[in-house]
Enzyme design. Structure first.
Site, PDB file in Angstrom:
ATOM      1  N   ASN A 155      -6.186  -3.728  -2.237  1.00 44.22           N
ATOM      2  CA  ASN A 155      -6.225  -2.775  -3.356  1.00 44.22           C
ATOM      3  C   ASN A 155      -4.957  -2.757  -4.207  1.00 44.22           C
ATOM      4  O   ASN A 155      -5.014  -2.493  -5.402  1.00 44.22           O
ATOM      5  CB  ASN A 155      -6.601  -1.365  -2.867  1.00 44.22           C
ATOM      6  CG  ASN A 155      -5.655  -0.821  -1.835  1.00 44.22           C
ATOM      7  OD1 ASN A 155      -4.897  -1.563  -1.204  1.00 44.22           O
ATOM      8  ND2 ASN A 155      -5.688   0.483  -1.648  1.00 44.22           N
ATOM      9  N   GLU A 253      -0.314   1.400   8.152  1.00 42.52           N
ATOM     10  CA  GLU A 253      -0.666   2.250   6.998  1.00 42.52           C
ATOM     11  C   GLU A 253      -2.169   2.120   6.832  1.00 42.52           C
ATOM     12  O   GLU A 253      -2.656   1.099   6.334  1.00 42.52           O
ATOM     13  CB  GLU A 253       0.045   1.749   5.730  1.00 42.52           C
ATOM     14  CG  GLU A 253       1.558   1.822   5.775  1.00 42.52           C
ATOM     15  CD  GLU A 253       2.087   3.217   5.476  1.00 42.52           C
ATOM     16  OE1 GLU A 253       1.340   4.039   4.922  1.00 42.52           O
ATOM     17  OE2 GLU A 253       3.248   3.477   5.815  1.00 42.52           O
ATOM     18  N   CYS A 287      -5.592   4.268  -1.202  1.00 42.00           N
ATOM     19  CA  CYS A 287      -5.600   4.852   0.145  1.00 42.00           C
ATOM     20  C   CYS A 287      -5.452   6.368   0.094  1.00 42.00           C
ATOM     21  O   CYS A 287      -6.103   7.081   0.837  1.00 42.00           O
ATOM     22  CB  CYS A 287      -4.505   4.235   0.999  1.00 42.00           C
ATOM     23  SG  CYS A 287      -2.865   4.393   0.299  1.00 42.00           S
ATOM     24  N   GLU A 465       6.379   3.894   4.978  1.00 42.75           N
ATOM     25  CA  GLU A 465       6.856   2.904   4.023  1.00 42.75           C
ATOM     26  C   GLU A 465       7.502   3.652   2.875  1.00 42.75           C
ATOM     27  O   GLU A 465       6.978   4.672   2.418  1.00 42.75           O
ATOM     28  CB  GLU A 465       5.705   2.032   3.513  1.00 42.75           C
ATOM     29  CG  GLU A 465       5.355   0.956   4.511  1.00 42.75           C
ATOM     30  CD  GLU A 465       4.392  -0.096   3.990  1.00 42.75           C
ATOM     31  OE1 GLU A 465       3.749   0.108   2.954  1.00 42.75           O
ATOM     32  OE2 GLU A 465       4.283  -1.136   4.665  1.00 42.75           O
TER      33      GLU A 465
HETATM   34  P1  NAP Z   1      -9.054  -4.331   5.625  1.00 41.64           P
HETATM   35  O1  NAP Z   1     -10.415  -4.853   5.494  1.00 41.64           O
HETATM   36  O2  NAP Z   1      -8.673  -3.610   6.858  1.00 41.64           O
HETATM   37  O3  NAP Z   1      -8.092  -5.585   5.411  1.00 41.64           O
HETATM   38  C1  NAP Z   1      -6.695  -5.433   5.383  1.00 41.64           C
HETATM   39  C2  NAP Z   1      -6.059  -6.734   5.816  1.00 41.64           C
HETATM   40  O4  NAP Z   1      -6.385  -6.974   7.188  1.00 41.64           O
HETATM   41  C3  NAP Z   1      -6.555  -7.945   5.040  1.00 41.64           C
HETATM   42  O5  NAP Z   1      -5.497  -8.853   4.873  1.00 41.64           O
HETATM   43  C4  NAP Z   1      -7.604  -8.511   5.976  1.00 41.64           C
HETATM   44  O6  NAP Z   1      -7.846  -9.883   5.792  1.00 41.64           O
HETATM   45  C5  NAP Z   1      -6.911  -8.280   7.304  1.00 41.64           C
HETATM   46  N1  NAP Z   1      -7.798  -8.385   8.457  1.00 41.64           N
HETATM   47  C6  NAP Z   1      -9.135  -8.214   8.528  1.00 41.64           C
HETATM   48  N2  NAP Z   1      -9.571  -8.444   9.787  1.00 41.64           N
HETATM   49  C7  NAP Z   1      -8.493  -8.765  10.525  1.00 41.64           C
HETATM   50  C8  NAP Z   1      -8.284  -9.109  11.890  1.00 41.64           C
HETATM   51  N3  NAP Z   1      -9.302  -9.167  12.767  1.00 41.64           N
HETATM   52  N4  NAP Z   1      -7.027  -9.387  12.312  1.00 41.64           N
HETATM   53  C9  NAP Z   1      -6.000  -9.339  11.444  1.00 41.64           C
HETATM   54  N5  NAP Z   1      -6.123  -9.016  10.121  1.00 41.64           N
HETATM   55  C10 NAP Z   1      -7.359  -8.730   9.680  1.00 41.64           C
HETATM   56  O7  NAP Z   1      -8.692  -3.367   4.383  1.00 41.64           O
HETATM   57  P2  NAP Z   1      -8.899  -3.597   2.821  1.00 41.64           P
HETATM   58  O8  NAP Z   1     -10.344  -3.425   2.505  1.00 41.64           O
HETATM   59  O9  NAP Z   1      -8.208  -4.830   2.357  1.00 41.64           O
HETATM   60  O10 NAP Z   1      -8.073  -2.358   2.238  1.00 41.64           O
HETATM   61  C11 NAP Z   1      -8.607  -1.093   2.165  1.00 41.64           C
HETATM   62  C12 NAP Z   1      -8.143  -0.201   3.303  1.00 41.64           C
HETATM   63  O11 NAP Z   1      -6.734  -0.189   3.334  1.00 41.64           O
HETATM   64  C13 NAP Z   1      -8.563   1.238   3.076  1.00 41.64           C
HETATM   65  O12 NAP Z   1      -8.990   1.795   4.292  1.00 41.64           O
HETATM   66  C14 NAP Z   1      -7.294   1.906   2.585  1.00 41.64           C
HETATM   67  O13 NAP Z   1      -7.237   3.285   2.817  1.00 41.64           O
HETATM   68  C15 NAP Z   1      -6.259   1.163   3.360  1.00 41.64           C
HETATM   69  N6  NAP Z   1      -4.950   1.262   2.712  1.00 41.64           N
HETATM   70  C16 NAP Z   1      -4.011   2.110   3.261  1.00 41.64           C
HETATM   71  C17 NAP Z   1      -2.780   2.265   2.639  1.00 41.64           C
HETATM   72  C18 NAP Z   1      -1.760   3.204   3.208  1.00 41.64           C
HETATM   73  O14 NAP Z   1      -0.629   3.180   2.736  1.00 41.64           O
HETATM   74  N7  NAP Z   1      -2.084   4.023   4.202  1.00 41.64           N
HETATM   75  C19 NAP Z   1      -2.490   1.553   1.458  1.00 41.64           C
HETATM   76  C20 NAP Z   1      -3.463   0.718   0.932  1.00 41.64           C
HETATM   77  C21 NAP Z   1      -4.696   0.570   1.575  1.00 41.64           C
HETATM   78  P3  NAP Z   1      -9.133 -10.376   4.943  1.00 41.64           P
HETATM   79  O15 NAP Z   1      -9.027  -9.716   3.634  1.00 41.64           O
HETATM   80  O16 NAP Z   1      -8.896 -11.839   4.891  1.00 41.64           O
HETATM   81  O17 NAP Z   1     -10.346  -9.965   5.708  1.00 41.64           O
END
Ligand code: NAP
Length: 485
Positions: A155, A253, A287, A465
């Protein structure tokens, strides 16, 4: 639409200071068209190991450099991002979808974070503790522990990279970064600029490829002493389990289900303006984006009318097109999730006041566009009140008493952000005390600043962070009892 940049340039990974091409390729889509725009390597295990080992080899020399020298590389990196901000912003919009104006802001924000940590790295102070015995000194060193594995989400493909890489390098960790599959190009472009600063080979490495496989490799390798992850709670939990095997330090995060509470003494116009800006930024894929809007019954009508007029004015379109306020969602899966949540809310009696449908035909083509949506009459029975929406949908619930709304706001496994609108000073202090959340916005919704410690409680994460606390996440303490006499 004309593609303003040469995308083939961004098809390489960086290992040991060298550009690396993988055997297989992963496709990157433009979410505004659904078309493939580039291919990046799906790196083999051997190459991922090489990245980890090259970071391990670089650690000793990188961590011995004076902090000011490390800051020099970071400051030059930030300057390069600013000098190339137009191209970087276009690239970010092309693969992620957000309006160009937001991408420009994100690149400027990434540069600001990098600059801030360049300076903060000079202040990673240790401590001297008064000793119990004569002739003794008790010293606390604050140092980096080796190689960190960084995993970033889709995102904010520039900001999340900067929020990890900058404090890690400033604190003198070396690193291996794996960006999201849907948005690797911005990370690669950022790394191109980092490498152009002449940073020592191996200090920062970037790998792309199948997430579960690369993740497992990073998690299993003993040289990786810390993992910093931003993404969904589901994957965060998995990584935490995997980290246990080699007892890695983790910073997570994770996701949220952020409520905003609009009390009856709030200005409904001001609250609606702020909430609309927060809710529809990045098509709701933030997020700390608002997931549940609790408004007091007494001002419900005025507030909903003000919010509705703002939602109706939003222009949805490809992020690179002139005047778009809201771009597409990142993928077909994200779109399907939003459709399911809205469908469930409407089926259970939610009042659809705006949107509520996928956008098709010109200029939306085969992109993942969903109309900015406002649903009133939302209740706790609906999935939308419990799941992270991550889409352009504003659900409105009402409340009568402070106790009732605090209980409802806290009734979630998440604890990332909560927002409160009220002019009552005593109530503000009560809310700060009783809300179970990592971050609170009072009469405003902007939270992320380089100097502020952002992060979650409960299932929204561990660690912070931003701020000096964000640097501390990348340090470990070494305590020395030194007998001098
Ligand atoms: P995601 O699907 O969890 O993916 C995040 C990262 O993890 C990507 O690089 C993804 O790779 C990787 N990943 C997926 N499966 C994995 C595995 N088995 N082992 C290691 N890495 C793996 O999240 P997203 O859809 O990209 O982002 C949205 C989420 O992030 C939301 O829930 C949002 O709230 C959260 N977020 C939180 C913050 C905060 O500061 N708290 C900030 C931003 C976003 P691939 O893309 O290659 O699958």
């Amino acid at each position: 639409m004309k593609t303003p940049i040469e995308l083939d340039r961004y098809s390489c990974n960086w290992i040991g200071g060298e550009r690396v091409q993988g055997m297989a390729a992963m496709e990157v889509e433009n979410p505004a068209t659904g078309r493939t725009i580039a291919r990046v390597p799906d790196l083999e295990d051997e190459a991922v190991d090489r990245a980890i080992e090259s970071a391990g080899q670089a650690f000793d020399s990188w961590s011995r450099l004076p902090a000011g020298v490390r800051a020099g590389y970071l400051n030059e990196w930030a300057q390069r991002l600013l000098d190339h901000s137009e191209e970087l912003a276009s690239l970010l919009t092309l693969e992620q979808g957000k309006p160009l104006v937001e991408s420009r802001g994100e690149i400027a924000g990434a540069a600001a974070i990098i600059r801030w940590y360049a300076e903060e790295g000079k202040r990673a102070y240790g401590e001297i503790i008064p000793a119990s015995n004569e002739g003794q000194q008790l010293l606390v060193y604050r140092e980096a522990a080796g190689v960190v594995g960084l995993i970033t989400p889709m995102n904010f493909p520039a900001a999340t990279v900067a929020r990890k890489v900058a404090p890690a390098l400033a604190a003198s960790f070396t690193l291996v970064l794996k960006p999201a599959e849907t948005t690797p190009l911005t990370a690669i472009a950022l790394f191109d600029h980092l490498m152009a600063t002449g940073i020592p080979a191996g200090a920062a490495n970037l790998v792309t490829g199948e997430a579960a496989r690369i993740g497992a490799r990073l998690m299993a390798h003993p040289a990786i002493r810390k993992i910093s992850f931003t993404g969904s709670t589901r994957i965060g939990k998995l990584l935490m389990e995997q980290a246990a095997r080699t007892v890695k330090k983790v910073s997570l995060e994770l996701g949220g289900n952020s409520p905003v509470i609009v009390f009856p003494d709030a200005d409904p116009e001001k609250a609606a303006a702020d909430i609309a800006a927060n809710k529809f930024e990045n098509c709701g894929q933030v997020c700390n984006g608002i997931n549940r809007i609790y408004v007091h019954e007494d001002i419900r009508d005025a507030f909903v009318a003000a919010l509705l007029s703002r939602v109706r004015r939003l222009r949805t379109g490809p992020g690179l097109s002139e005047g778009a306020d809201v771009g597409p969602l990142i993928s077909g899966a994200a779109l399907a999730k939003v459709e399911r949540l809205v469908g469930d809310a409407v089926a259970k009696g939610g009042e659809l006041l705006a949107g509520g449908r996928r956008l098709q035909g010109e200029p939306y083509a085969d992109g993942y566009f969903y109309a900015p949506t406002l649903i009133a009459g939302v209740t706790g029975e609906m999935d939308i009140a419990h799941e992270e929406i991550f889409g352009p949908v504003a659900p409105v619930l009402t409340f009568r008493t402070e106790e009732e709304v605090v209980a409802a706001a806290n009734d979630t496994a998440y604890g990332l952000a909560t927002y409160v609108y009220t002019q009552n000073f005593a109530r503000i202090h009560r809310m700060i005390r009783v809300l179970k959340t990592g971050n609170i916005g009072v009469n405003g919704t902007s939270l992320a600043y380089p100097q502020a410690p952002f992060g979650g409680v409960k299932e929204s994460g561990i660690g912070r962070e931003g701020g000096r606390q964000g640097l501390e996440e990348y340090t470990v303490l070494k305590y020395v009892a030194l007998t001098t006499e």
